[in-house]
Scaffold this motif. Structure first.
Motif, mmCIF file in Angstrom:
data_model
loop_
_atom_site.group_PDB
_atom_site.id
_atom_site.type_symbol
_atom_site.label_atom_id
_atom_site.label_comp_id
_atom_site.label_asym_id
_atom_site.label_seq_id
_atom_site.Cartn_x
_atom_site.Cartn_y
_atom_site.Cartn_z
ATOM 1 N N ASP A 108 0.762 -1.104 -0.070
ATOM 2 C CA ASP A 108 -0.026 -0.021 -0.137
ATOM 3 C C ASP A 108 0.739 1.307 -0.184
ATOM 4 O OD1 ASP A 108 -2.366 -1.065 0.030
ATOM 5 O OD2 ASP A 108 -2.829 -0.792 2.049
ATOM 6 N N ILE A 109 1.871 1.240 0.939
ATOM 7 C CA ILE A 109 2.660 2.486 0.987
ATOM 8 C C ILE A 109 3.401 2.721 -0.284
ATOM 9 C CG2 ILE A 109 4.530 3.560 2.335
ATOM 10 C CD1 ILE A 109 3.887 1.961 4.822
ATOM 11 N N GLN A 110 3.807 1.719 -0.796
ATOM 12 C CA GLN A 110 4.531 1.758 -2.183
ATOM 13 C C GLN A 110 3.832 2.494 -3.218
ATOM 14 O OE1 GLN A 110 6.274 -0.982 -5.667
ATOM 15 N NE2 GLN A 110 4.341 -1.656 -4.397
ATOM 16 N N PHE A 111 2.519 1.956 -3.185
ATOM 17 C CA PHE A 111 1.580 2.650 -4.275
ATOM 18 C C PHE A 111 1.128 3.990 -3.759
ATOM 19 C CE2 PHE A 111 1.284 -1.879 -5.854
ATOM 20 C CZ PHE A 111 1.826 -1.423 -7.160
ATOM 21 N N HIS A 112 1.059 4.271 -2.541
ATOM 22 C CA HIS A 112 0.776 5.584 -2.030
ATOM 23 C C HIS A 112 1.693 6.878 -2.740
ATOM 24 C CE1 HIS A 112 -1.694 4.129 1.625
ATOM 25 N NE2 HIS A 112 -2.254 3.707 0.569
ATOM 26 N N GLU A 113 3.081 6.166 -2.551
ATOM 27 C CA GLU A 113 4.221 6.984 -2.743
ATOM 28 C C GLU A 113 4.249 7.310 -4.158
ATOM 29 O OE1 GLU A 113 4.759 8.811 -0.530
ATOM 30 O OE2 GLU A 113 5.235 7.674 1.456
ATOM 31 N N VAL A 114 4.167 6.090 -5.001
ATOM 32 C CA VAL A 114 4.050 6.257 -6.300
ATOM 33 C C VAL A 114 3.107 7.096 -6.896
ATOM 34 C CG1 VAL A 114 3.707 4.708 -8.688
ATOM 35 C CG2 VAL A 114 5.111 4.004 -6.734
ATOM 36 N N ALA A 115 1.981 6.878 -6.336
ATOM 37 C CA ALA A 115 0.674 7.927 -6.586
ATOM 38 C C ALA A 115 1.053 9.368 -6.339
ATOM 39 C CB ALA A 115 -0.390 7.307 -5.971
ATOM 40 N N HIS A 116 1.693 9.703 -5.346
ATOM 41 C CA HIS A 116 1.979 11.148 -5.127
ATOM 42 C C HIS A 116 3.025 11.677 -6.029
ATOM 43 C CE1 HIS A 116 1.294 10.289 -0.338
ATOM 44 N NE2 HIS A 116 -0.070 10.552 -1.193
ATOM 45 N N ARG A 117 4.023 10.746 -6.568
ATOM 46 C CA ARG A 117 5.184 10.970 -7.421
ATOM 47 C C ARG A 117 4.506 11.476 -8.990
ATOM 48 N NH1 ARG A 117 8.373 6.097 -8.827
ATOM 49 N NH2 ARG A 117 6.698 5.564 -10.413
ATOM 50 N N GLU A 118 3.403 10.519 -9.270
ATOM 51 C CA GLU A 118 3.145 10.480 -10.646
ATOM 52 C C GLU A 118 2.092 11.631 -10.496
ATOM 53 O OE1 GLU A 118 4.026 8.697 -13.258
ATOM 54 O OE2 GLU A 118 5.359 8.182 -11.945
ATOM 55 N N PHE A 119 1.391 12.144 -9.514
ATOM 56 C CA PHE A 119 0.670 13.005 -9.410
ATOM 57 C C PHE A 119 1.390 14.308 -9.628
ATOM 58 C CE2 PHE A 119 -1.049 16.583 -6.462
ATOM 59 C CZ PHE A 119 -2.090 17.034 -7.377
ATOM 60 N N PHE A 120 2.462 14.633 -8.946
ATOM 61 C CA PHE A 120 3.096 15.699 -8.936
ATOM 62 C C PHE A 120 3.832 15.900 -10.548
ATOM 63 C CE2 PHE A 120 3.780 15.820 -4.076
ATOM 64 C CZ PHE A 120 2.938 17.009 -4.165
#
Lengths: 240, 286
Positions: free
Chosen positions: A104-116
């Protein structure tokens, strides 16, 4: 600024600024620009000379919200890279539940990265090259320690950068992200030692004030100095 | 640029604009003196300086409103935990890690109360005491003082509400040094919420799957406690700034992870509605 003489002058200027030995008026006459701007340029030139080619690095220009967003993008790149590596081969002692939550945390951070990345569009900095040589990815203690460091630092970074954000929308978005980073931090801290989810005394080096119940908050320069050991790409900071 | 129009526009949001401007003769005099010399192009700058003089003398009332609002929520949280820790009941908050965690949280809430009172210049007694609250929420949580599971459910609702409440007030504090302090409280509340979610998962019947972060649920509420639906309204959102987070840029980000990775805010009005469920008549937030 490649002219050595200029750099020397800037450095002198910088020293004088810090020593307050030069009157404001004469300084402005000499510099022909705002004192703050020149001081930062001087710092930038100094770094250029010491650390080599600026064109190979990423520049965070804090003159506007794009600088703050790129700063967040840089930190999210770092976190995402770390968790992608952890989630792909978790330490053998991780429980099933821990493996799932690290996914989960992995995909949260990936999502943040891609969002920015998407939000910044053409203003986005490039991909950072990370250096995780200090982390033993087979060892749970090493991985959890690094994860805690990333999350606590991330919280302090967002808390410290919020006041720089001019756009209400981006301020709220940063707020939406930072509380999730704080949830990660609490979860990871509780794995390491149950009950340390908000051990603010231990977070004092990141700006936390236990007596006031306040979490960490650090300015970008301090955050980047701490994060620097995990990043190969040179990060230049201007207009901070 | 028509100054009268501008003033009228401001009056719509600030009925006291003329009062603010006219008693402060210096602000107006300065403005008109400057007005003689400046070009039209420089007018916006001069206007800005006039309003800064009218508004800039004291801490803006809106910032104080936010701090007062936050203080009320901290009173609620502190009284809740503080009372619970005084209740001697072997089936209530167990000794050991549970009691230690609640004590940690209680102490942070007290620190927040004291900090906010100080920021607002309040030196007297607390504005809210235990008797001002009804933590059963009119009977909805009737055994909150005796049942550990109920205690945890309400505590979690308070913490997740707190996170959303501070987030919602951030725009009013934008660019103000107070914002940093508010954010430092905000993330502490998020740490509390994450820990309480794990306590709920470990102790509340049927909640074993509850994550430290707020997972996707059709109505936003992932706790399975219908009475707190309002606390989680909107948490199911997976679109941020017009960008769909689920599967963003070809990644495998799931719908739940997309909802989890951004916590949503609550408006002040929504937070007051939730808080007022636990506040007795005469002391409710308005």
């Amino acid at each position: 600024m490649k002219n050595n003489e200029l750099i020397t002058q800037d450095e002198l200027q910088e020293e004088r600024l810090f020593n307050s030995s030069l009157g404001r008026r004469s300084f402005l006459q000499f510099a022909g620009a705002s004192a703050a701007g020149i001081a930062l340029m001087a710092a930038g030139c100094k770094k250029d000379r010491n650390y080599g080619d600026v064109s190979m690095g990423a520049t965070l220009d804090f003159k506007d919200d794009f600088g703050v967003l790129n700063y967040a993008y840089a930190l999210e790149q770092l976190e995402a890279a770390f968790y992608v590596k952890v989630a792909s081969a978790p330490p053998s002692s991780f429980t099933t539940a821990q493996k799932a939550y690290f996914q989960d945390i992995q995909f949260h951070e990936v999502a943040h990265r891609e969002f920015f990345k998407n939000a910044l569009g053409t203003a986005a900095i490039g991909s950072l090259e990370v250096d995780f040589s200090s982390i033993d990815f087979t060892n749970a203690t090493s991985v959890l320690g690094a994860a805690m460091a990333f999350e606590d630092l991330g919280v302090a970074a967002y808390n410290g950068a919020g006041v720089r954000i001019k756009s209400t929308d981006y301020l709220v978005l940063a707020g939406k992200i930072v509380s999730v980073e704080a949830r990660h931090a609490a979860y990871i801290r509780d794995i390491i030692s149950n009950g340390t989810f908000a051990d603010l005394a231990s977070l004092a080096p990141l700006g936390a004030v236990n007596a006031n119940g306040l979490d960490g908050a650090l300015t970008p320069d301090k955050v980047l100095a701490i994060a620097g050991k995990y990043v190969k790409t040179k990060i230049n900071v201007i207009n901070l | 640029m028509n100054i009268v129009n501008i003033l009228e526009e401001i009056e719509k949001v600030d009925g006291e604009i003329y009062e603010r401007l006219s008693p402060r003769r210096n602000a107006m005099k300065d403005f008109y003196n400057i007005g003689k010399k400046i070009s039209l192009a420089a007018l916006p700058l001069a206007m800005g300086s006039m309003f800064q003089k009218a508004y800039g003398q004291t801490n803006p009332s809106t910032v104080n409103d936010v701090l007062g609002f936050a203080l009320a929520l901290e009173y609620l949280e502190w009284n809740y935990y503080n009372k619970a820790l005084t209740l001697a009941n072997t089936t209530y908050i167990p000794d050991g890690p549970a009691r230690a965690a609640i004590t940690t949280i209680r102490n942070h809430e007290r620190a927040h109360v004291d900090l906010l009172k100080g920021a607002l210049g309040i030196t007297g007694a607390d504005g809210y005491v235990y008797a001002d609250f009804d933590f059963t929420a009119g009977g909805g949580f009737a055994d909150v003082d005796t049942n550990y599971q109920t205690f945890l459910k309400v505590a979690l609702a308070f913490e997740d509400t707190g996170v959303r409440a501070y987030k919602g007030q951030a725009p009013i504090l934008k660019g103000n040094a107070v914002l940093t302090t508010a954010l430092q409280i905000h993330s502490v509340e998020a740490r509390h919420a994450a820990h309480l979610r794990q306590m709920v998962a470990a102790n509340v019947t049927g909640a074993s799957g509850l994550k430290p972060w707020i997972a996707y649920s059709a109505n936003g509420n992932d706790t399975g406690i219908a009475a707190v639906d309002a606390v989680y309204a909107g948490e199911q959102n997976t679109t941020q700034a017009g960008i769909q987070i689920t599967g963003i840029n070809g990644t495998s980000v799931t719908q739940s992870q997309a909802a989890e990775c951004f916590d949503e805010f609550l408006t002040g009005a929504a937070v007051k509605n939730i808080a007022n469920l636990f506040i007795k008549a005469g002391k409710k937030l308005t």
